[in-house]
Design a protein around this motif. Structure first.
Motif, PDB file in Angstrom:
ATOM      1  N   GLN A 210     -31.718 -13.787 -29.888  1.00 26.10           N
ATOM      2  CA  GLN A 210     -30.914 -14.901 -30.401  1.00 26.10           C
ATOM      3  C   GLN A 210     -29.435 -14.754 -30.010  1.00 26.10           C
ATOM      4  N   HIS A 211     -29.204 -14.392 -28.764  1.00 25.74           N
ATOM      5  CA  HIS A 211     -27.832 -14.265 -28.275  1.00 25.74           C
ATOM      6  C   HIS A 211     -27.201 -15.652 -28.160  1.00 25.74           C
ATOM      7  N   GLU A 212     -25.919 -15.763 -28.474  1.00 21.43           N
ATOM      8  CA  GLU A 212     -25.244 -17.056 -28.487  1.00 21.43           C
ATOM      9  C   GLU A 212     -24.217 -17.155 -27.362  1.00 21.43           C
ATOM     10  N   PHE A 213     -24.216 -18.324 -26.706  1.00 21.24           N
ATOM     11  CA  PHE A 213     -23.249 -18.644 -25.657  1.00 21.24           C
ATOM     12  C   PHE A 213     -22.454 -19.874 -26.095  1.00 21.24           C
ATOM     13  N   PRO A 214     -21.216 -19.689 -26.552  1.00 23.02           N
ATOM     14  CA  PRO A 214     -20.408 -20.846 -26.985  1.00 23.02           C
ATOM     15  C   PRO A 214     -20.072 -21.755 -25.803  1.00 23.02           C
ATOM     16  N   HIS A 215     -19.986 -23.066 -26.067  1.00 23.89           N
ATOM     17  CA  HIS A 215     -19.497 -24.021 -25.078  1.00 23.89           C
ATOM     18  C   HIS A 215     -18.650 -25.062 -25.799  1.00 23.89           C
ATOM     19  N   SER A 216     -18.138 -26.018 -25.072  1.00 24.64           N
ATOM     20  CA  SER A 216     -17.154 -26.944 -25.640  1.00 24.64           C
ATOM     21  C   SER A 216     -17.697 -27.771 -26.799  1.00 24.64           C
ATOM     22  N   ASN A 217     -19.012 -28.012 -26.817  1.00 23.27           N
ATOM     23  CA  ASN A 217     -19.592 -28.860 -27.864  1.00 23.27           C
ATOM     24  C   ASN A 217     -20.436 -28.091 -28.880  1.00 23.27           C
ATOM     25  N   GLY A 218     -20.417 -26.776 -28.805  1.00 21.58           N
ATOM     26  CA  GLY A 218     -21.232 -26.018 -29.749  1.00 21.58           C
ATOM     27  C   GLY A 218     -21.622 -24.661 -29.209  1.00 21.58           C
ATOM     28  N   VAL A 219     -22.870 -24.270 -29.464  1.00 19.12           N
ATOM     29  CA  VAL A 219     -23.372 -22.950 -29.073  1.00 19.12           C
ATOM     30  C   VAL A 219     -24.788 -23.105 -28.521  1.00 19.12           C
ATOM     31  N   ALA A 256     -31.906 -33.044 -23.684  1.00 19.59           N
ATOM     32  CA  ALA A 256     -30.948 -32.114 -24.283  1.00 19.59           C
ATOM     33  C   ALA A 256     -31.268 -30.680 -23.879  1.00 19.59           C
ATOM     34  N   GLU A 257     -32.563 -30.348 -23.813  1.00 15.57           N
ATOM     35  CA  GLU A 257     -32.952 -28.997 -23.410  1.00 15.57           C
ATOM     36  C   GLU A 257     -32.600 -28.741 -21.950  1.00 15.57           C
ATOM     37  N   LYS A 258     -32.762 -29.764 -21.103  1.00 20.79           N
ATOM     38  CA  LYS A 258     -32.392 -29.610 -19.692  1.00 20.79           C
ATOM     39  C   LYS A 258     -30.894 -29.367 -19.555  1.00 20.79           C
ATOM     40  N   GLN A 259     -30.110 -30.123 -20.312  1.00 21.01           N
ATOM     41  CA  GLN A 259     -28.655 -29.931 -20.266  1.00 21.01           C
ATOM     42  C   GLN A 259     -28.278 -28.529 -20.741  1.00 21.01           C
ATOM     43  N   ARG A 260     -28.971 -28.059 -21.750  1.00 24.15           N
ATOM     44  CA  ARG A 260     -28.727 -26.711 -22.268  1.00 24.15           C
ATOM     45  C   ARG A 260     -29.007 -25.675 -21.187  1.00 24.15           C
ATOM     46  N   GLU A 261     -30.143 -25.823 -20.499  1.00 23.90           N
ATOM     47  CA  GLU A 261     -30.484 -24.855 -19.453  1.00 23.90           C
ATOM     48  C   GLU A 261     -29.491 -24.939 -18.299  1.00 23.90           C
ATOM     49  N   ASP A 262     -29.054 -26.146 -17.960  1.00 24.72           N
ATOM     50  CA  ASP A 262     -28.056 -26.295 -16.891  1.00 24.72           C
ATOM     51  C   ASP A 262     -26.771 -25.560 -17.249  1.00 24.72           C
ATOM     52  N   ARG A 263     -26.360 -25.634 -18.515  1.00 29.67           N
ATOM     53  CA  ARG A 263     -25.144 -24.919 -18.938  1.00 29.67           C
ATOM     54  C   ARG A 263     -25.314 -23.411 -18.748  1.00 29.67           C
ATOM     55  N   LEU A 264     -26.497 -22.909 -19.099  1.00 29.36           N
ATOM     56  CA  LEU A 264     -26.750 -21.473 -18.948  1.00 29.36           C
ATOM     57  C   LEU A 264     -26.716 -21.066 -17.480  1.00 29.36           C
ATOM     58  N   ARG A 265     -27.322 -21.883 -16.631  1.00 28.09           N
ATOM     59  CA  ARG A 265     -27.360 -21.546 -15.202  1.00 28.09           C
ATOM     60  C   ARG A 265     -25.968 -21.618 -14.573  1.00 28.09           C
ATOM     61  N   ARG A 266     -25.139 -22.528 -15.064  1.00 24.07           N
ATOM     62  CA  ARG A 266     -23.766 -22.608 -14.529  1.00 24.07           C
ATOM     63  C   ARG A 266     -22.962 -21.352 -14.856  1.00 24.07           C
ATOM     64  N   ARG A 267     -23.387 -20.598 -15.849  1.00 18.20           N
ATOM     65  CA  ARG A 267     -22.746 -19.317 -16.155  1.00 18.20           C
ATOM     66  C   ARG A 267     -23.187 -18.222 -15.187  1.00 18.20           C
ATOM     67  N   GLY A 268     -24.095 -18.568 -14.281  1.00 20.97           N
ATOM     68  CA  GLY A 268     -24.616 -17.579 -13.356  1.00 20.97           C
ATOM     69  C   GLY A 268     -25.785 -16.795 -13.901  1.00 20.97           C
ATOM     70  N   LEU A 269     -26.383 -17.277 -14.993  1.00 17.09           N
ATOM     71  CA  LEU A 269     -27.504 -16.581 -15.615  1.00 17.09           C
ATOM     72  C   LEU A 269     -28.829 -16.991 -14.972  1.00 17.09           C
ATOM     73  N   VAL A 270     -29.763 -16.070 -14.981  1.00 17.28           N
ATOM     74  CA  VAL A 270     -31.128 -16.358 -14.539  1.00 17.28           C
ATOM     75  C   VAL A 270     -31.936 -16.713 -15.789  1.00 17.28           C
ATOM     76  N   VAL A 271     -32.525 -17.883 -15.805  1.00 22.70           N
ATOM     77  CA  VAL A 271     -33.291 -18.346 -16.962  1.00 22.70           C
ATOM     78  C   VAL A 271     -34.777 -18.300 -16.636  1.00 22.70           C
ATOM     79  N   VAL A 272     -35.532 -17.590 -17.464  1.00 19.31           N
ATOM     80  CA  VAL A 272     -36.980 -17.467 -17.279  1.00 19.31           C
ATOM     81  C   VAL A 272     -37.675 -18.061 -18.501  1.00 19.31           C
ATOM     82  N   ARG A 273     -38.661 -18.924 -18.246  1.00 21.02           N
ATOM     83  CA  ARG A 273     -39.416 -19.545 -19.332  1.00 21.02           C
ATOM     84  C   ARG A 273     -40.899 -19.200 -19.200  1.00 21.02           C
TER      85      ARG A 273
END
Length: 304
Positions: A210-219, A256-273
């Motif tokens: 449950q790690h949190e990544f803050p962004h301009s509109n929330g977490v 909304a979930e796609k936008q969330r994943e896009d934000r994570l990837r823009r941080r340079g993170l690798v997202v695995v589902r």
């Protein structure tokens, strides 16, 4: 309201054997076990039907008999694999003469303060039930049950440790100890718990839950986080429903979930589902996907 009645109770209420048979044939009585009937409509869900079987066994036993293991877990509302719902488990004092039989497993043990009432039924306490699951279920499901109890604040970790200490030396205690050590209140679903155990067993345990990544509109909060830059997400439908705000359509939730994943990837993170089907039927695929993502992330420099 439905009720369980024994043959002895029915006789005391004035029913004779022929009348009981007629009611069974008419569908107003349902025979649950030998000498035990349900007066009313049977449950229409699997756990509910199993609990009726558990109560029917208790109805034929003495007052010192309590539901235990998976049967007590069902009474406590803990997550269980379907395979565990085939046998009723009870604990009786060692001096009692009852034996295990078809569909019923009788355990011999001293209970002391480890018994209580749950909705009027005699069951092992929640910490004792969880440790018994650790002794009898596979590691993943034992951890899932403990995680669930900790997450909903129905049990504290020190209570699990005490219950484990009280069972020291009993068969399966080593497995129960491992489950207690892995139990974590931050896990939010059965799928997350089973995933975590799978990854730990593969030597790929996450650094944080449950790690949190803050962004301009929330977490943005993620299920699993590895500090090298990998995010792991168990895709369960419950999560999407939980994330949905009132009035949001399924398409809006997915967007909304796609936008969330896009934000994570823009941080340079690798997202695995991964999905339920993959977790249950292709766990090696999940492990390989995570292993590859970790290798990729460790080999590539991350943006600051």
């Amino acid at each position: 309201m439905s009720r369980l009645v024994t043959h002895r109770q029915l006789r005391a209420e004035g029913f004779d054997a022929h009348e009981v048979s007629r009611k069974v044939s008419a569908g107003s009585f349902h025979r649950i076990r030998r000498g035990v009937y349900l007066d009313g409509e049977p449950k229409d869900d699997r756990v509910g039907r199993y609990l009726v079987q558990c109560c029917a066994v208790l109805a034929r036993c003495g007052p010192e008999t309590v539901l235990s293991h998976a049967s007590a877990a069902a009474a406590w509302g803990l997550p269980l694999p379907w395979a565990a719902l085939g046998t009723v488990h009870v604990i009786q004092p060692r001096r009692k003469g009852g034996r295990s039989r078809a569909g019923v497993c009788v355990h011999r043990a001293k209970l002391g303060d480890d018994a209580c009432l749950r909705f009027g039924h005699r069951v092992t306490t929640l910490p004792r039930t969880l440790v018994d699951l650790g002794r009898s279920l596979d590691l993943g499901w034992a951890v899932a049950a403990m995680d669930d109890a900790l997450h909903h604040q129905r049990c504290a970790h020190h209570e699990l440790a005490t219950a484990l200490r009280d069972q020291a030396g009993r068969p399966g205690c080593r497995g129960a100890a491992r489950a207690v050590a892995l139990a974590d209140h931050r896990s939010e679903s059965v799928g997350e718990s089973l995933s975590r155990v799978l990854l730990v067993q593969a030597g790929l345990g996450p650094d944080e839950l449950q790690h949190e990544f803050p962004h301009s509109n929330g977490v943005d909060r993620v299920d699993f986080w590895w500090e090298c830059g990998v995010v792991g997400e168990f895709d369960g439908q419950l999560k999407y429903r939980a994330q949905a705000m009132p009035g949001m359509s399924p398409d809006e939730v997915l967007w909304a979930e796609k936008q969330r994943e896009d934000r994570l990837r823009r941080r340079g993170l690798v997202v695995v589902r991964w999905t339920w089907d993959e977790l249950l039927h292709q766990p090696e695929v999940v492990v390989a996907r995570i292993r590859e993502a970790l290798a990729t992330a460790r080999a590539a420099p991350r943006p600051s």
